[in-house]
Design a protein around this motif. Structure first.
Motif, short mmCIF file in Angstrom:
data_model
loop_
_atom_site.label_atom_id
_atom_site.label_comp_id
_atom_site.label_asym_id
_atom_site.label_seq_id
_atom_site.Cartn_x
_atom_site.Cartn_y
_atom_site.Cartn_z
N LEU A 64 13.81 -30.62 9.98
CA LEU A 64 13.60 -31.66 8.98
C LEU A 64 13.88 -32.98 9.66
O LEU A 64 14.98 -33.21 10.15
CB LEU A 64 14.53 -31.46 7.79
N LEU A 66 13.62 -37.13 9.20
CA LEU A 66 13.46 -38.20 8.22
C LEU A 66 13.32 -39.54 8.92
O LEU A 66 13.99 -39.80 9.91
CB LEU A 66 14.68 -38.25 7.28
N GLY A 67 12.41 -40.37 8.42
CA GLY A 67 12.24 -41.72 8.95
C GLY A 67 12.47 -42.71 7.83
O GLY A 67 12.12 -42.46 6.68
N GLY A 68 13.06 -43.84 8.13
CA GLY A 68 13.35 -44.82 7.09
C GLY A 68 13.13 -46.23 7.59
O GLY A 68 12.68 -46.45 8.71
N LYS A 75 5.68 -46.23 8.88
CA LYS A 75 6.13 -44.85 8.61
C LYS A 75 4.99 -44.00 8.05
O LYS A 75 4.79 -42.87 8.49
CB LYS A 75 7.31 -44.85 7.64
N GLY A 79 3.41 -40.87 10.14
CA GLY A 79 3.45 -39.58 9.46
C GLY A 79 2.06 -39.01 9.25
O GLY A 79 1.83 -37.81 9.39
N ARG A 99 5.21 -38.70 -2.26
CA ARG A 99 5.81 -40.02 -2.47
C ARG A 99 6.51 -39.97 -3.81
O ARG A 99 6.36 -39.02 -4.57
CB ARG A 99 4.72 -41.11 -2.49
#
Length: 131
Positions: A64, A66-68, A75, A79, A99
């Motif tokens: 997993l 995650l990008g922020g 992003k 993705g 989303r």
């Protein structure tokens, strides 16, 4: 009844020039070993042979990532590129794009995915299918 099979793209040339920050996320998204899902492979001890040597079996461990960050950082783009390229590389892969709201999905990420498919010359119902 004949099944309409999708065809892999031929002579696909991808022009992808991420920013330095996008490239850091891209490197994290690349598969380490598993040819089926891109997850890490870990060796699980399953026992010992007659000479007492440990015996291992490879097992996939999905990741997993995650990008922020703030809006406009790319992003959705990174993705989307990862999603499309993974679907090309890994047969029978399943993917979900989500989303917070359907409106934000349709106005940003979905348009980005469609743009990448078009830019890469991929054809709906030939190279990919939308469900």
């Amino acid at each position: 009844m004949a099944v309409n099979r999708l065809k892999p793209p031929r002579n696909l040339r991808i022009e992808f020039k991420p920013s330095p920050r996008q490239y850091e996320l891209w490197k994290l998204l690349q598969p380490n070993y598993c040819p089926h899902c891109g997850g890490e492979i870990e060796q699980i001890l399953i026992g010992y042979d007659q000479q007492g040597n440990p015996q291992y079996r490879p097992q996939c461990r999905p990741q997993l990532i995650l990008g922020g960050g703030a809006a406009g950082g790319g992003k959705s783009y990174i993705g989307s590129v990862w999603l499309v390229s993974s679907c090309i590389r890994f047969e029978n892969i399943r993917a979900v794009v989500a989303r917070k709201t359907l409106k934000s999905l349709k106005e940003s990420t979905w348009n980005t995915i469609k743009s990448i498919l078009k830019d890469w010359g991929l054809k709906e119902d030939t190279n990919y299918k939308i469900n």
